[in-house]
Design an enzyme around this catalytic site. Structure first.
Site, mmCIF file in Angstrom:
data_model
loop_
_atom_site.group_PDB
_atom_site.id
_atom_site.type_symbol
_atom_site.label_atom_id
_atom_site.label_comp_id
_atom_site.label_asym_id
_atom_site.label_seq_id
_atom_site.Cartn_x
_atom_site.Cartn_y
_atom_site.Cartn_z
ATOM 1 N N ARG A 1 10.924 -24.610 -3.194
ATOM 2 C CA ARG A 1 12.118 -24.471 -4.024
ATOM 3 C C ARG A 1 12.523 -23.015 -4.206
ATOM 4 O O ARG A 1 13.490 -22.739 -4.924
ATOM 5 C CB ARG A 1 11.882 -25.129 -5.390
ATOM 6 C CG ARG A 1 11.868 -26.662 -5.308
ATOM 7 C CD ARG A 1 11.895 -27.296 -6.693
ATOM 8 N NE ARG A 1 10.673 -27.004 -7.444
ATOM 9 C CZ ARG A 1 9.564 -27.741 -7.372
ATOM 10 N NH1 ARG A 1 9.518 -28.806 -6.573
ATOM 11 N NH2 ARG A 1 8.507 -27.433 -8.093
ATOM 12 N N ASP B 1 0.704 -1.553 12.745
ATOM 13 C CA ASP B 1 0.699 -0.953 11.401
ATOM 14 C C ASP B 1 -0.536 -0.058 11.261
ATOM 15 O O ASP B 1 -1.156 0.028 10.203
ATOM 16 C CB ASP B 1 0.724 -2.030 10.314
ATOM 17 C CG ASP B 1 1.154 -1.492 8.943
ATOM 18 O OD1 ASP B 1 1.524 -0.304 8.863
ATOM 19 O OD2 ASP B 1 1.082 -2.244 7.954
ATOM 20 N N ALA C 1 0.813 -1.214 0.000
ATOM 21 C CA ALA C 1 0.000 0.000 0.000
ATOM 22 C C ALA C 1 0.848 1.267 0.000
ATOM 23 O O ALA C 1 0.338 2.361 0.234
ATOM 24 C CB ALA C 1 -0.940 -0.004 1.201
ATOM 25 N N ALA D 1 3.852 -8.064 1.757
ATOM 26 C CA ALA D 1 4.729 -7.283 0.880
ATOM 27 C C ALA D 1 6.154 -7.845 0.867
ATOM 28 O O ALA D 1 7.133 -7.106 0.963
ATOM 29 C CB ALA D 1 4.724 -5.808 1.269
ATOM 30 N N LEU E 1 -5.443 -4.351 1.158
ATOM 31 C CA LEU E 1 -5.177 -3.935 2.532
ATOM 32 C C LEU E 1 -4.215 -2.755 2.552
ATOM 33 O O LEU E 1 -3.250 -2.697 1.776
ATOM 34 C CB LEU E 1 -4.592 -5.095 3.336
ATOM 35 C CG LEU E 1 -5.571 -6.207 3.716
ATOM 36 C CD1 LEU E 1 -4.826 -7.413 4.271
ATOM 37 C CD2 LEU E 1 -6.598 -5.709 4.715
#
Length: 383
Positions: free
Chosen positions: A233, A277, A149, A226, A310
């Site tokens: 792998r 946050d 964001a 993020a 979000l």
């Protein structure tokens, strides 16, 4: 005044002291007794061992420490002005006694404006507010392909750009993408200065993260979000955090990270700690708010961009505490992940536990873990 608090005169100096009575969470476990505050510090703890589930007395725990908070009470740090004071006052009502104001990726001019006003607020801290420990610089030194964001101002970092902002308001934590050219050297330099460098907003491969940790990076920003995810792998940033991380922050709203992923991180990362946050929407009604240059929308428990993605949270730390205990964590462990581990991570050694000599940063809770009162350096926050 909260029913758990009695006031009395103590000692020979005539100094007034406050005594809190209830179930006290100490480093040695729970005690039913009294905690005495004098001159902003814990002067003493007395009592007998207890299981707090056996009584209805208040639960007295360390104040929460939030190392990633953008806003609250309708104010966003990037607005400048008195926004940092407003968010510090807002989050104090929900038990946060120390925090890092957190910036957004932005232009140089916007960052200078926000940091200049943040430094002014820190020079004259607001009353009845969380202690502002400094700034978490979340961007602009991130991967432009992993903005989340964040507004589109990502750019390679330089020491000169860091120093320009740090001179205005002290940067205690920085989020950085180690795969960007020049960032490994910057990580090494900043870590040597004592800045807590976190890997985040990053598409780094596992081996690049390991190199960053070896260069002095200490943590991971809003784990799982993020960042390059875990594949068997291609372990990515998430795999590096789970395999090698000692500290990592995680948003505790159970929206950004669902319960199973939170519990997996808890098992893998010894000092996993919780952040909010939080955006300007924290402590506010549903509606439209600002997050840096973005318009964001609070609806219920989440904050989102216009496209539904979000965008930070509306979380407060008291809700995060109840989320953790609701997943089966003991109140003792939940408290550590909201208080002790963030304090230890930041290297702040005078808070995060309730013991003589420590700052009187304290939260008292009902048996249902609802906030009854908050003290910042011995001063009550709630009227």
């Amino acid at each position: 005044m909260a029913p758990s608090m009695a006031q009395a005169m103590h000692g020979q100096t005539g100094k007034r002291a406050m005594t809190l009575e209830g179930n006290i969470l100490t480093p040695e476990g729970w005690f039913r007794g009294e905690l005495t505050i004098r001159q902003g510090r814990i002067a003493g703890v007395s009592g007998t061992p207890v299981n707090p589930e056996d009584n209805d007395a208040p639960r007295i725990i360390p104040g929460f420490i939030d190392l990633h908070v953008h806003g609250g009470g309708g104010a966003d740090l990037m607005e400048g002005g008195d926004a940092l004071a407003t968010l510090a006052s807002t989050h104090a009502r929900f038990g946060t006694t120390s925090l890092l104001g957190t910036s957004m990726t932005a232009s140089r001019e916007a960052l200078i404006h926000a940091f200049g006003d943040a430094g002014r607020i820190m020079a004259t801290p607001p009353e009845r507010a969380a202690d502002i420990l400094g700034i978490h610089l979340e961007g602009p030194f991130i991967n432009p392909d992993m903005l989340g964001a964040q507004p589109p101002y990502a750019r390679p970092g330089t020491l000169e750009a860091f120093d320009e902002l740090d001179a205005l308001a002290p940067i205690r934590v920085i989020t950085i993408a180690p795969e960007v050219d020049g960032h490994m050297a910057l990580i090494k330099t900043l870590a040597a200065r004592g800045v807590r460098v976190q890997i985040g907003h990053s598409a780094a491969m596992h081996d690049q993260c390991v190199e960053a940790l070896q260069s002095g990076a200490r943590g991971f920003t809003h784990l799982y979000n993020a960042m390059s995810g875990l594949h068997h792998r291609a372990p990515g940033v998430v795999g590096a955090a789970l395999a090698h991380g000692d500290y990592a922050e995680l948003i505790g709203d159970l929206v950004h990270v669902e319960a199973g992923a939170l519990l997996a991180a808890r098992r893998a990362i010894p000092h996993l700690y919780v952040v909010t946050d939080a955006t300007a929407a924290a402590g506010m009604f549903d509606g439209e708010y600002r997050l840096g240059e973005h318009r964001v929308f609070k609806q219920g428990d989440s904050v989102r961009l216009a496209d539904g993605g979000l965008a930070g949270s509306a979380l407060t730390m008291d809700v995060a505490l109840r989320n953790l205990t609701g997943l089966g964590l003991s109140l003792e462990e939940a408290s550590q992940r909201l208080s002790l581990w963030p304090a230890r991570y930041l290297g702040v050694n005078d808070r995060g536990i309730l013991a003589p000599g420590y700052r009187a940063d304290i939260v008292t809770l009902s048996p249902q873990l609802e906030i009854e009162q908050v003290w910042v350096a011995g001063q009550p926050v709630l009227e």
